[in-house]
Structures are given as structure tokens and as C-alpha cells.
Write an enzyme that holds these catalytic residues in place. Structure first.
Site, PDB file in Angstrom:
ATOM      1  N   GLY A  74       0.783  -1.221   0.000  1.00  0.00           N
ATOM      2  CA  GLY A  74       0.000   0.000   0.000  1.00  0.00           C
ATOM      3  C   GLY A  74       0.813   1.268   0.000  1.00  0.00           C
ATOM      4  N   THR A  75       2.139   1.140   0.043  1.00  0.00           N
ATOM      5  CA  THR A  75       3.010   2.315   0.005  1.00  0.00           C
ATOM      6  C   THR A  75       3.055   2.868  -1.423  1.00  0.00           C
ATOM      7  OG1 THR A  75       4.341   1.321   1.756  1.00  0.00           O
ATOM      8  CG2 THR A  75       5.329   3.152   0.543  1.00  0.00           C
ATOM      9  N   THR A  76       3.159   4.178  -1.564  1.00  0.00           N
ATOM     10  CA  THR A  76       3.274   4.788  -2.885  1.00  0.00           C
ATOM     11  C   THR A  76       4.646   5.431  -3.045  1.00  0.00           C
ATOM     12  OG1 THR A  76       2.319   6.873  -2.116  1.00  0.00           O
ATOM     13  CG2 THR A  76       0.792   5.230  -2.987  1.00  0.00           C
ATOM     14  N   ASN A 101      -3.715   3.374  -4.990  1.00  0.00           N
ATOM     15  CA  ASN A 101      -4.790   3.773  -4.092  1.00  0.00           C
ATOM     16  C   ASN A 101      -5.684   2.559  -3.857  1.00  0.00           C
ATOM     17  OD1 ASN A 101      -7.217   4.973  -2.991  1.00  0.00           O
ATOM     18  ND2 ASN A 101      -6.451   6.934  -3.719  1.00  0.00           N
ATOM     19  N   PHE A 102      -5.879   2.176  -2.595  1.00  0.00           N
ATOM     20  CA  PHE A 102      -6.693   1.007  -2.277  1.00  0.00           C
ATOM     21  C   PHE A 102      -8.143   1.356  -1.975  1.00  0.00           C
ATOM     22  CE2 PHE A 102      -2.701  -1.202  -2.120  1.00  0.00           C
ATOM     23  CZ  PHE A 102      -3.036  -2.495  -2.496  1.00  0.00           C
ATOM     24  N   HIS A 134      -3.792  17.186  -1.079  1.00  0.00           N
ATOM     25  CA  HIS A 134      -3.668  16.330   0.099  1.00  0.00           C
ATOM     26  C   HIS A 134      -3.148  17.152   1.273  1.00  0.00           C
ATOM     27  CE1 HIS A 134      -3.796  13.190  -3.011  1.00  0.00           C
ATOM     28  NE2 HIS A 134      -4.151  12.355  -2.047  1.00  0.00           N
ATOM     29  N   HIS A 135      -3.166  16.532   2.434  1.00  0.00           N
ATOM     30  CA  HIS A 135      -2.639  17.158   3.649  1.00  0.00           C
ATOM     31  C   HIS A 135      -1.133  17.411   3.524  1.00  0.00           C
ATOM     32  CE1 HIS A 135      -0.910  13.233   4.753  1.00  0.00           C
ATOM     33  NE2 HIS A 135      -2.052  12.730   4.298  1.00  0.00           N
ATOM     34  N   LYS A 138       1.735  14.521   3.370  1.00  0.00           N
ATOM     35  CA  LYS A 138       1.944  13.574   2.267  1.00  0.00           C
ATOM     36  C   LYS A 138       3.217  13.927   1.518  1.00  0.00           C
ATOM     37  CE  LYS A 138      -0.263  11.444  -1.774  1.00  0.00           C
ATOM     38  NZ  LYS A 138       0.130  10.075  -1.341  1.00  0.00           N
ATOM     39  N   THR A 145      -2.113   8.247  -7.284  1.00  0.00           N
ATOM     40  CA  THR A 145      -3.431   8.208  -7.923  1.00  0.00           C
ATOM     41  C   THR A 145      -3.489   9.164  -9.106  1.00  0.00           C
ATOM     42  OG1 THR A 145      -4.464   7.633  -5.818  1.00  0.00           O
ATOM     43  CG2 THR A 145      -5.905   8.551  -7.526  1.00  0.00           C
TER      44      THR A 145
END
Length: 254
Positions: A74-76, A101-102, A134-135, A138, A145
């Protein structure tokens, strides 16, 4: 299932809570302190989930391959290591499900954008663009994505480039907008993630999928995108319904 976690940041915490609520056991939480002993600690787990940092992905794939434990990655931001990761998976008969993106919603969004690009292909007056926000915490920009969306638009529209604008500020939830802009009007498609729960649910779905296909080498050998998981899960739900606009029939999802 008995699950192992790589990393223990906010996303990993969210996954741990979601998995526990669904009745699964998180048997090990591995951080950088466990790097040298990861393969031994993974033994006996059904699936490992990685929500850590890009630089650790290759080592985590190697540890899972050694322990014969499938991995949900799940890491990008690890695309620079992709060739090396694929080599390990092929040589060690490992099993990895990965995704930018999961979120199940985002993966449906990919399909919506794909169809929109097909409909607008050849209509040069409508210029595609992507905006993502995003926040501030990130790290990667553009987001994984957004890069997937850009690839979809490049393939679907036939254009040479699609601009991507990124914002990192405050506590903005993950937001992706795909637009098609003309002088007279604009089409805007938006996906907004309200919480990390949606990503945790998708990662757990991927874990179920790969665990159900366990075999020699700790799972169905190979690398699988999360879209492969959804295609498999949604396949029984296909049905044919009339296309109101054209009068023909079309296969869609229920």
C-alpha cells in the site's frame, strides 16, 4: 486471517483497527528496527500489509518472499524500484498485490475517467487536466493516484500530455479532480476521501483475495494490481442493461 503490518503510521493504525473490527488478528507490527529479522517474524502469517515508506518496499518484498507470505503493498512513490521488485517476485515466486490507491471508490473512479476519456476522444475542444490536493504530511507529489489518472487520460485521449496540479497544505483530505475544459463549458469529475477507512477496507479486500489463492511460494505467484482484485470480485455482478442514449444493450456492473 493472521496479518502482519509493515510500518505503524496513521494509515497502518487505521488498517490495524479496521482488521481487528472485522475479526482478524494482527500478529506482528514491523518497523525499521526489525529490518534484519523481518523474514523470521513474518513466518506463520497469512498476509503482510505494507504502509511504510518507499525506500523500504524492496526489502519488504524480499522478506515476504523469504517467508513465503503474500504482500499487499500500500506504500506509494516506489516506482523507481519497480523493476527490482518485479525481478524478486519472478525469481522467488512471490505474490504481491499493489496499488496507487486502495480505495474501492477511487478504483471505480478510474473506470469512470476511462469512459469519459473514450467519449471525448477526438473532441479537441475539450482539454483534459488533473488537480489533486492532500494534507501537508503527504510526501509524494503528484500523488500515485494522479499519475494513474494521467496515464488513463493519455491513453484514452490520444494527447501528448495532460497537466497535473498538486497542492499540499493543512489537513486536506485526499481529493482528485479530472476535468475536460472547453471555451463554452467544463466537465468536472471529483473523488474525495473522507477517511482512511476506505483505504483500509480496500487493503483488507486485497488481503482476502490473495490469501484465498495461497499455494507454492506463499500465494498465487506474481504481481497483481488492485484493479485485478476488483475485476475478479466484480465479475459475478456483471449484467446487461439497455443504453438509453443509443437504444443498444451494454454490459455493466450491478
Amino acid at each position: 486471517m493472521k496479518l502482519a503490518l509493515f510500518g505503524h503510521g496513521r494509515m497502518a493504525h487505521a488498517f490495524e483497527a479496521h482488521a481487528a473490527a472485522a475479526g482478524h488478528e494482527v500478529g506482528a507490527v514491523l518497523t525499521s528496527r526489525h529490518a534484519a529479522d523481518a523474514a523470521r517474524l513474518l513466518a506463520g502469517h497469512d498476509v503482510a500489509i505494507d504502509f511504510s515508506v518507499p525506500g523500504a518496499v524492496l526489502a519488504h518484498v524480499e522478506a515476504c518472499a523469504a517467508a513465503e507470505v503474500p504482500l499487499v503493498e500500500g506504500t506509494t512513490g516506489w516506482q523507481a524500484q519497480e523493476a527490482a521488485v518485479r525481478q524478486v517476485v519472478a525469481e522467488r515466486h512471490a505474490a504481491v498485490v499493489y496499488g496507487a490507491n486502495f480505495s474501492i471508490g477511487v478504483n471505480v473512479f478510474y473506470r469512470i475517467v476511462t469512459r469519459a476519456a473514450e467519449l471525448l476522444r477526438g473532441l479537441d475542444a475539450y482539454a483534459p487536466f488533473i488537480e489533486e490536493a492532500h494534507h501537508a504530511m503527504k510526501r509524494d507529489a503528484p500523488s500515485g493516484t494522479a499519475l494513474v489518472l494521467k496515464d488513463i487520460l493519455l491513453r484514452g485521449s490520444g494527447r501528448g500530455d495532460v497537466p497535473v496540479a498538486s497542492t499540499r497544505a493543512g489537513h486536506i483530505p485526499g481529493t482528485h479532480r479530472v476535468g475536460f475544459d472547453s471555451a463554452g463549458d467544463q466537465i468536472l469529475l471529483t473523488h474525495t476521501a473522507r477517511s482512511r477507512e476506505t483505504f483500509a477496507a480496500g487493503a483488507l479486500l486485497a488481503a482476502h483475495w490473495i490469501a484465498a489463492r495461497r499455494g507454492p511460494g506463499g500465494g498465487r505467484a506474481g504481481m497483481y494490481a488492485f484493479t485485478d482484485v476488483l475485476d475478479d470480485v466484480l465479475a459475478p455482478c456483471q449484467r446487461t442493461w439497455p443504453d438509453v442514449a443509443s437504444g443498444s444493450s451494454r454490459t455493466e456492473r450491478e
